[in-house]
Write a protein that holds these residues in place. Sequence first.
Motif, mmCIF file in Angstrom:
data_model
loop_
_atom_site.group_PDB
_atom_site.id
_atom_site.type_symbol
_atom_site.label_atom_id
_atom_site.label_comp_id
_atom_site.label_asym_id
_atom_site.label_seq_id
_atom_site.Cartn_x
_atom_site.Cartn_y
_atom_site.Cartn_z
ATOM 1 N N GLY A 154 23.720 46.652 -24.967
ATOM 2 C CA GLY A 154 22.321 46.268 -24.958
ATOM 3 C C GLY A 154 21.853 45.836 -23.579
ATOM 4 N N CYS A 155 20.700 45.148 -23.564
ATOM 5 C CA CYS A 155 20.117 44.776 -22.280
ATOM 6 C C CYS A 155 19.198 43.570 -22.419
ATOM 7 C CB CYS A 155 19.338 45.949 -21.706
ATOM 8 S SG CYS A 155 17.887 46.396 -22.683
ATOM 9 N N ARG A 156 18.679 43.151 -21.285
ATOM 10 C CA ARG A 156 17.691 42.077 -21.201
ATOM 11 C C ARG A 156 16.532 42.612 -20.374
ATOM 12 N NH1 ARG A 156 20.412 36.555 -20.974
ATOM 13 N NH2 ARG A 156 22.463 36.983 -21.778
ATOM 14 N N ILE A 157 15.334 42.134 -20.663
ATOM 15 C CA ILE A 157 14.166 42.446 -19.853
ATOM 16 C C ILE A 157 13.503 41.121 -19.534
ATOM 17 C CG2 ILE A 157 11.907 43.566 -19.790
ATOM 18 C CD1 ILE A 157 13.047 45.742 -21.578
ATOM 19 N N TYR A 158 13.271 40.880 -18.246
ATOM 20 C CA TYR A 158 12.662 39.622 -17.809
ATOM 21 C C TYR A 158 11.172 39.858 -17.563
ATOM 22 C CZ TYR A 158 17.474 38.181 -17.202
ATOM 23 O OH TYR A 158 18.783 37.875 -17.423
ATOM 24 N N ILE A 159 10.346 38.939 -18.055
ATOM 25 C CA ILE A 159 8.895 39.045 -17.936
ATOM 26 C C ILE A 159 8.382 37.788 -17.238
ATOM 27 C CG2 ILE A 159 6.720 39.265 -19.188
ATOM 28 C CD1 ILE A 159 8.407 40.434 -21.532
ATOM 29 N N GLU A 160 7.655 37.977 -16.140
ATOM 30 C CA GLU A 160 7.047 36.850 -15.442
ATOM 31 C C GLU A 160 5.692 36.583 -16.090
ATOM 32 O OE1 GLU A 160 6.083 35.576 -10.885
ATOM 33 O OE2 GLU A 160 5.688 37.634 -11.454
ATOM 34 N N VAL A 161 5.484 35.363 -16.552
ATOM 35 C CA VAL A 161 4.236 34.981 -17.206
ATOM 36 C C VAL A 161 3.607 33.851 -16.403
ATOM 37 C CG1 VAL A 161 3.165 34.120 -19.321
ATOM 38 C CG2 VAL A 161 5.154 35.634 -19.455
ATOM 39 N N LEU A 162 2.359 34.042 -16.023
ATOM 40 C CA LEU A 162 1.623 33.049 -15.249
ATOM 41 C C LEU A 162 0.445 32.568 -16.067
ATOM 42 C CD1 LEU A 162 1.580 35.151 -11.996
ATOM 43 C CD2 LEU A 162 3.138 33.301 -12.527
ATOM 44 N N ALA A 163 0.111 31.310 -15.933
ATOM 45 C CA ALA A 163 -1.038 30.758 -16.640
ATOM 46 C C ALA A 163 -2.250 30.820 -15.726
ATOM 47 C CB ALA A 163 -0.768 29.324 -17.067
ATOM 48 N N ASP A 164 -3.355 31.303 -16.246
ATOM 49 C CA ASP A 164 -4.607 31.278 -15.506
ATOM 50 C C ASP A 164 -5.234 29.921 -15.710
ATOM 51 O OD1 ASP A 164 -5.016 33.575 -14.085
ATOM 52 O OD2 ASP A 164 -5.891 34.679 -15.753
ATOM 53 N N VAL A 165 -5.339 29.177 -14.655
ATOM 54 C CA VAL A 165 -5.941 27.853 -14.731
ATOM 55 C C VAL A 165 -7.254 27.935 -13.965
ATOM 56 C CG1 VAL A 165 -5.656 25.414 -14.196
ATOM 57 C CG2 VAL A 165 -3.677 26.791 -14.823
ATOM 58 N N ALA A 166 -8.373 27.880 -14.704
ATOM 59 C CA ALA A 166 -9.685 28.011 -14.086
ATOM 60 C C ALA A 166 -9.959 26.858 -13.128
ATOM 61 C CB ALA A 166 -10.756 28.079 -15.162
ATOM 62 N N ASP A 167 -9.704 25.650 -13.561
ATOM 63 C CA ASP A 167 -9.931 24.476 -12.729
ATOM 64 C C ASP A 167 -8.580 23.928 -12.289
ATOM 65 O OD1 ASP A 167 -12.682 24.589 -13.214
ATOM 66 O OD2 ASP A 167 -12.431 23.517 -15.107
ATOM 67 N N GLN A 168 -8.264 24.171 -11.036
ATOM 68 C CA GLN A 168 -7.007 23.634 -10.548
ATOM 69 C C GLN A 168 -7.166 22.138 -10.358
ATOM 70 O OE1 GLN A 168 -5.400 25.651 -7.226
ATOM 71 N NE2 GLN A 168 -5.316 27.608 -8.277
ATOM 72 N N VAL A 169 -6.204 21.422 -10.824
ATOM 73 C CA VAL A 169 -6.246 19.970 -10.775
ATOM 74 C C VAL A 169 -5.228 19.494 -9.760
ATOM 75 C CG1 VAL A 169 -5.910 17.864 -12.101
ATOM 76 C CG2 VAL A 169 -6.905 19.888 -13.190
ATOM 77 N N GLU A 170 -5.656 18.635 -8.874
ATOM 78 C CA GLU A 170 -4.733 18.043 -7.917
ATOM 79 C C GLU A 170 -4.389 16.645 -8.405
ATOM 80 O OE1 GLU A 170 -4.814 16.547 -3.350
ATOM 81 O OE2 GLU A 170 -5.781 18.455 -3.814
ATOM 82 N N VAL A 171 -3.120 16.357 -8.458
ATOM 83 C CA VAL A 171 -2.664 15.067 -8.952
ATOM 84 C C VAL A 171 -2.009 14.316 -7.804
ATOM 85 C CG1 VAL A 171 -1.118 13.901 -10.553
ATOM 86 C CG2 VAL A 171 -2.286 15.997 -11.251
ATOM 87 N N THR A 172 -2.417 13.092 -7.631
ATOM 88 C CA THR A 172 -1.814 12.230 -6.618
ATOM 89 C C THR A 172 -1.158 11.061 -7.330
ATOM 90 O OG1 THR A 172 -3.554 12.813 -5.059
ATOM 91 C CG2 THR A 172 -2.259 10.851 -4.559
ATOM 92 N N VAL A 173 0.081 10.825 -6.993
ATOM 93 C CA VAL A 173 0.807 9.721 -7.609
ATOM 94 C C VAL A 173 1.031 8.671 -6.535
ATOM 95 C CG1 VAL A 173 2.929 9.016 -8.752
ATOM 96 C CG2 VAL A 173 1.937 11.269 -9.214
ATOM 97 N N GLU A 174 0.589 7.464 -6.818
ATOM 98 C CA GLU A 174 0.781 6.374 -5.872
ATOM 99 C C GLU A 174 1.700 5.340 -6.503
ATOM 100 O OE1 GLU A 174 -2.876 4.786 -4.466
ATOM 101 O OE2 GLU A 174 -3.704 6.761 -4.037
#
Length: 84
Positions: free
Chosen positions: A41-61
């Motif tokens: 048998g075999c394996r097939i690898y699939i790259e899946v990306l999420a479309d994020v309309a509003d990119q959020v920047e997170v800052t941790v202090e």
Amino acid sequence: MGSDSDDVQRTADAVVRALRAWPETRVGDVSSPVPNRRGSGCRIYIEVLADVADQVEVTVEREAQEQPVQRRALPAGRGRRLSR
């Protein structure tokens, strides 16, 4: 992944079609069939990306840290030694 290469290909094709139909996901690279390391048998690898309309920047202090707790080492043991 599976022991029947044709079944793996049909399943991967169906998954790719479903992911492409879903608006929140993008399908990136889809690998060619890769032989299983053990067995047939075999394996097939699939790259899946999420479309994020509003990119959020997170800052941790970090708030001011408390002084670390000082601990004393245990005294040297006087127990019996185990022989081999």
